[in-house]
Design an enzyme around this catalytic site. Sequence first.
Site, mmCIF file in Angstrom:
data_model
loop_
_atom_site.group_PDB
_atom_site.id
_atom_site.type_symbol
_atom_site.label_atom_id
_atom_site.label_comp_id
_atom_site.label_asym_id
_atom_site.label_seq_id
_atom_site.Cartn_x
_atom_site.Cartn_y
_atom_site.Cartn_z
ATOM 1 N N GLY A 225 0.831 -1.203 0.000
ATOM 2 C CA GLY A 225 0.000 0.000 0.000
ATOM 3 C C GLY A 225 0.859 1.244 0.000
ATOM 4 O O GLY A 225 2.068 1.172 -0.225
ATOM 5 N N ASN A 226 0.254 2.384 0.238
ATOM 6 C CA ASN A 226 1.019 3.622 0.298
ATOM 7 C C ASN A 226 0.404 4.565 1.324
ATOM 8 O O ASN A 226 -0.603 4.251 1.941
ATOM 9 C CB ASN A 226 1.124 4.273 -1.087
ATOM 10 C CG ASN A 226 -0.249 4.594 -1.639
ATOM 11 O OD1 ASN A 226 -0.935 5.461 -1.120
ATOM 12 N ND2 ASN A 226 -0.658 3.870 -2.675
#
Length: 422
Positions: A225-226
């Site tokens: 993810g980020n």
Amino acid sequence: MSTSPEPGSDHEAASRPGTRPRVVLGVSGGIAAYKACEVLRRFTESGHDVTVVPTAAALEFVGAPTWAALSGKPVSPDVWTDVHVVPHVRIGQGADLVVVVPATADIMAKAAHGLADDLLTNTLLTARCPVVFAPAMHTEMWEHPATAANVATLRARGSVVIEPAEGRLTGKDTGKGRLPDPDEIFELASQVLVRGAVAPDLAGRHVVVSAGGTREHLDPVRFLGNRSSGLQGYALARAAAARGASVTLVSANVSLPDPAGVKVTHVGTTAELHDAVVEAAAAADAVVMAAAPADFRPVAARKHKIKKTADGSAPTLELVQNPDILATISHDRARPGQVVVGFAAETGDESGTVLDLAAAKLARKGCDLMVVNDVSGGAVFGSPDNEAVVLGADGGRRAVPRGSKSALAHVVWDEVLARFGS
Ligand code: CTP
């Protein structure tokens, strides 16, 4: 209880730089009155001078001591207390913003027809500042032609009437008429306070905004993810809705309340984001890709949790590249004249400065505008503020100084608006 309005002559005086913005929080008699306490807290904590003006019915739900303690001022619903300071005129005249939370069908009917039988209705008649109504009522009351006509009258006069949310109402029923989330009301009212009554210059336009960060699952518990919080995308959606657009927000893993009056589609992965954005873009005048899609996904997500091995060796992840949504919709415009906007969070490197890299990305992706953030050091993520340069494919370049994400959102829509029909 008595009301002691702040001394001060008029609206201009209240708006002088250096003075705290004066907000009147009107509260009318609905069960959602307790949620107005949260709106009050948001305003006082962010440095506003708030005077609460409840109706007598509102005090049946939440008593005067609560409003007095939270605002730091005495409150009264009537015009007969402290008459020597003429509260029925002075409170409205001195306000920079009036926001009514919740706004019942009754208070909007009175405001639409100019009735003035208590302190709040007098305040609404004397106020010359922007006025925001946050309605809450049962669906039948919201949909009644009388309420619809009153809302239309208020909007035609420049008041902002927020669309109620859909969901659980008092009792067991659900439908449209629920008070928008207090954070949403605060954000929108703050926008109106800063920009004045927002012109409906995006009315008749359909816009699509993506927000948040996608997640690609490695196994049932882990993902790639980020750090995108979704704050900028949500600010864009809220600003467009406030300016009259019909807004579809495609939201990836964002833990913020749905913006009032916005159609929200929730997605998880880049493939889901791609499908939802491409589908919504078919009927859109503008698409703003504020989301941070994961560029890669595992070739296949494992069915079972990946376990540590006894010999300490780490698993090898085989990744495959995700589709580039911005490039796809830019090169394959669904409608002639559609304006497409990308965001570029960059750090400069040996191959170029932040702006060099962003300009190259703008050309490569084929969009009309690129909003460029310098994210060296992790700035921006999760922060309420942003600072950017908006680059245009037409050579335009506009620097937006550090300010709220809402302020940047309005600049982006100004730039989009300038490109419609060009
Ligand atoms: N974007 C997209 N689809 C992707 C990746 C990015 O639509 N698979 C969009 C983002 O929403 C953003 C813009 O492209 O509006 C730029 O995102 P960025 O991550 O900077 O672009 P990348 O193509 O991933 O570039 P880089 O190789 O620098 O990471």
